[in-house]
Write an enzyme that holds these catalytic residues in place. Structure first.
Site, PDB file in Angstrom:
ATOM      1  N   ARG A 238       0.849  -1.197   0.000  1.00  0.00           N
ATOM      2  CA  ARG A 238       0.000   0.000   0.000  1.00  0.00           C
ATOM      3  C   ARG A 238       0.875   1.234   0.000  1.00  0.00           C
ATOM      4  O   ARG A 238       1.956   1.238   0.607  1.00  0.00           O
ATOM      5  CB  ARG A 238      -0.862   0.072   1.269  1.00  0.00           C
ATOM      6  N   GLU A 267      -1.943   8.080  -4.211  1.00  0.00           N
ATOM      7  CA  GLU A 267      -2.293   7.634  -5.548  1.00  0.00           C
ATOM      8  C   GLU A 267      -3.759   7.990  -5.858  1.00  0.00           C
ATOM      9  O   GLU A 267      -4.559   8.070  -4.934  1.00  0.00           O
ATOM     10  CB  GLU A 267      -2.045   6.124  -5.690  1.00  0.00           C
ATOM     11  N   HIS A 285      -1.087   0.362  -9.584  1.00  0.00           N
ATOM     12  CA  HIS A 285      -1.869  -0.448  -8.638  1.00  0.00           C
ATOM     13  C   HIS A 285      -2.618  -1.584  -9.367  1.00  0.00           C
ATOM     14  O   HIS A 285      -3.850  -1.662  -9.326  1.00  0.00           O
ATOM     15  CB  HIS A 285      -2.852   0.431  -7.851  1.00  0.00           C
TER      16      HIS A 285
HETATM   17  P1  NAP Z   1      -2.107 -11.059   5.391  1.00  0.00           P
HETATM   18  O1  NAP Z   1      -2.260 -12.490   5.028  1.00  0.00           O
HETATM   19  O2  NAP Z   1      -2.927 -10.501   6.496  1.00  0.00           O
HETATM   20  O3  NAP Z   1      -0.549 -10.808   5.676  1.00  0.00           O
HETATM   21  C1  NAP Z   1      -0.070  -9.641   6.247  1.00  0.00           C
HETATM   22  C2  NAP Z   1       1.228  -9.975   6.969  1.00  0.00           C
HETATM   23  O4  NAP Z   1       1.799  -8.756   7.448  1.00  0.00           O
HETATM   24  C3  NAP Z   1       1.047 -10.896   8.155  1.00  0.00           C
HETATM   25  O5  NAP Z   1       1.972 -11.925   8.062  1.00  0.00           O
HETATM   26  C4  NAP Z   1       1.319 -10.016   9.367  1.00  0.00           C
HETATM   27  O6  NAP Z   1       1.965 -10.776  10.365  1.00  0.00           O
HETATM   28  C5  NAP Z   1       2.249  -8.958   8.790  1.00  0.00           C
HETATM   29  N1  NAP Z   1       2.140  -7.682   9.498  1.00  0.00           N
HETATM   30  C6  NAP Z   1       1.018  -6.988   9.788  1.00  0.00           C
HETATM   31  N2  NAP Z   1       1.315  -5.860  10.441  1.00  0.00           N
HETATM   32  C7  NAP Z   1       2.667  -5.848  10.569  1.00  0.00           C
HETATM   33  C8  NAP Z   1       3.566  -4.939  11.170  1.00  0.00           C
HETATM   34  N3  NAP Z   1       3.152  -3.852  11.794  1.00  0.00           N
HETATM   35  N4  NAP Z   1       4.901  -5.228  11.114  1.00  0.00           N
HETATM   36  C9  NAP Z   1       5.329  -6.363  10.519  1.00  0.00           C
HETATM   37  N5  NAP Z   1       4.509  -7.256   9.926  1.00  0.00           N
HETATM   38  C10 NAP Z   1       3.196  -7.005   9.963  1.00  0.00           C
HETATM   39  O7  NAP Z   1      -2.414 -10.129   4.143  1.00  0.00           O
HETATM   40  P2  NAP Z   1      -2.219 -10.447   2.583  1.00  0.00           P
HETATM   41  O8  NAP Z   1      -3.444 -11.064   2.041  1.00  0.00           O
HETATM   42  O9  NAP Z   1      -0.907 -11.121   2.370  1.00  0.00           O
HETATM   43  O10 NAP Z   1      -2.163  -8.941   2.023  1.00  0.00           O
HETATM   44  C11 NAP Z   1      -1.187  -8.035   2.504  1.00  0.00           C
HETATM   45  C12 NAP Z   1      -1.446  -6.643   1.975  1.00  0.00           C
HETATM   46  O11 NAP Z   1      -1.141  -6.573   0.594  1.00  0.00           O
HETATM   47  C13 NAP Z   1      -2.919  -6.177   2.034  1.00  0.00           C
HETATM   48  O12 NAP Z   1      -3.239  -5.660   3.317  1.00  0.00           O
HETATM   49  C14 NAP Z   1      -3.017  -5.150   0.946  1.00  0.00           C
HETATM   50  O13 NAP Z   1      -2.847  -3.852   1.460  1.00  0.00           O
HETATM   51  C15 NAP Z   1      -1.842  -5.491   0.018  1.00  0.00           C
HETATM   52  N6  NAP Z   1      -2.305  -5.884  -1.320  1.00  0.00           N
HETATM   53  C16 NAP Z   1      -1.973  -5.122  -2.406  1.00  0.00           C
HETATM   54  C17 NAP Z   1      -2.404  -5.478  -3.664  1.00  0.00           C
HETATM   55  C18 NAP Z   1      -2.065  -4.659  -4.879  1.00  0.00           C
HETATM   56  O14 NAP Z   1      -2.876  -4.614  -5.798  1.00  0.00           O
HETATM   57  N7  NAP Z   1      -0.929  -4.023  -4.937  1.00  0.00           N
HETATM   58  C19 NAP Z   1      -3.183  -6.633  -3.847  1.00  0.00           C
HETATM   59  C20 NAP Z   1      -3.493  -7.399  -2.720  1.00  0.00           C
HETATM   60  C21 NAP Z   1      -3.058  -7.006  -1.460  1.00  0.00           C
HETATM   61  P3  NAP Z   1       1.877 -10.359  11.923  1.00  0.00           P
HETATM   62  O15 NAP Z   1       0.432 -10.123  12.197  1.00  0.00           O
HETATM   63  O16 NAP Z   1       2.487 -11.525  12.627  1.00  0.00           O
HETATM   64  O17 NAP Z   1       2.704  -9.137  12.048  1.00  0.00           O
END
Ligand code: NAP
Length: 321
Positions: A238, A267, A285
């Protein structure tokens, strides 16, 4: 009053998704290519029971207060940092997101940006299109090795794990940083380290954490300075997780060698410096942008809305505070 709940869809969605919703809702959908101005969004949402939104709709307390009937918000994204969950919780408004269906496509895109940044794909293409390619030379467009190097993944969740699985095919050492230990770290052959260690030891860093108060500017001038000068940085997560001004400065000064970005602070406006530095691959994005994935995301949002309309449990609820 209509027997069916009313729904506002803030973006054009696929016809099959509207067909899925039609039996359950009286809906109105944005048919324009532009977002509604904020005042128009508030006015259109005011009498709705449910909203189908995306990441660029700011669903804050002002909007929620303007919608006294609102009971359900389905976002067609996995991230939900654009929704005030506290305000939703206080009002008893249910929220759903779209995890899993976009994991693989987004991991593919992280790799596209990693490869583009490391191997200077965009930079050299611009040069070629500008008619500057006159000869082949040994020292032309030298990039960074990817195979056999160290990959640092910040956020080893669903998408981070999918990025790591791909890295195994590149014989990479995998480091990651999460707040807690990932249950799949042994299967992925990944080692959990502090952010500072990850930045210091990685040849390529991929950011895939959710945006939150905690992750705002997680990567700023200090963190960029801690990276290897030969390292690349990919932000597929993000805008706002990286301090874009600090990144521009680091790219300009050669404090890191290159970056690949899919998301930006403010953005769709970009920091002007990002358009001026050559060593950054930029995409608008599109992390999840394959047809099957985008249909899957919109359909999952619709499934959640149908669950709401029929009183069934939501398929992918988000906990509201
Ligand atoms: P997820 O399964 O919830 O994974 C997020 C990871 O981040 C978890 O392992 C979590 O572990 C870690 N985390 C959360 N807060 C943290 C912090 N403060 N410091 C360090 N690690 C932290 O989510 P996901 O499905 O993989 O998606 C992740 C993100 O990708 C989404 O929230 C979204 O914003 C982004 N995304 C972007 C696109 C795009 O089009 N560019 C598409 C899809 C998703 P812990 O809780 O143990 O810290």
């Amino acid at each position: 009053m209509s027997a069916r709940p009313t729904l506002l869809i803030t973006r054009k969605v696929f016809p099959e998704v509207l067909e899925r919703l039609a039996p359950y809702f009286d809906f109105a959908a944005n048919q324009d290519d532009d977002d509604w101005p904020r005042a128009e969004l508030l006015a259109r949402a005011a009498d709705r029971d449910a909203l189908f939104v995306t990441g660029s709709d700011r669903i804050d307390r002002e909007l929620i207060d303007a919608c006294p009937r609102l009971r359900m918000i389905a976002t067609g994204t996995v991230g939900y940092n654009h929704i005030d969950l506290t305000a939703c919780g206080e009002r008893g408004i249910a929220v759903s997101n779209t995890p899993d269906v976009l994991t693989e496509a987004t991991a593919d895109m992280a790799w596209a940006l990693l490869m583009a940044a490391a191997r200077r794909v965009c930079e050299s293409e611009h040069w070629l299109r500008a008619g500057k390619w006159g000869r082949w030379a040994f020292d032309q467009w030298l990039g960074a090795d990817v195979h056999g190097t160290t990959l640092g993944i910040v956020g080893m969740g669903r998408i981070g794990s999918a990025v790591a699985r791909r890295a195994r095919g590149f014989d990479m050492t995998i480091l990651y940083h999460n707040r807690s230990r990932a249950a799949n770290e042994a299967a992925l052959g990944a080692r959990r380290v502090e952010l500072e260690t990850l930045l210091r030891e990685s040849d390529h860093v991929v950011l895939v954490v959710p945006y939150s108060r905690e992750t705002h500017h997680l990567i700023g001038a200090r963190e960029l300075a801690a990276m290897k000068p030969t390292a690349t940085l990919v932000n597929i997560a993000r805008g706002g997780i990286v301090d874009d001004a600090a990144l521009v400065e680091a790219l300009r000064a050669g404090r890191i060698v290159a970056a690949g970005l899919d998301v930006y602070e403010n953005e769709p406006k970009l920091h002007p410096g990002l358009l001026a530095v050559p060593n950054v691959a930029l995409t608008p994005h599109i992390g999840s942008a394959t047809r099957s994935t985008r249909v899957g995301m919109a359909m999952l949002a619709a499934d959640n809305l149908v669950a709401f309309a029929t009183g069934a449990p939501l398929k992918t609820p988000v906990a509201t505070a």
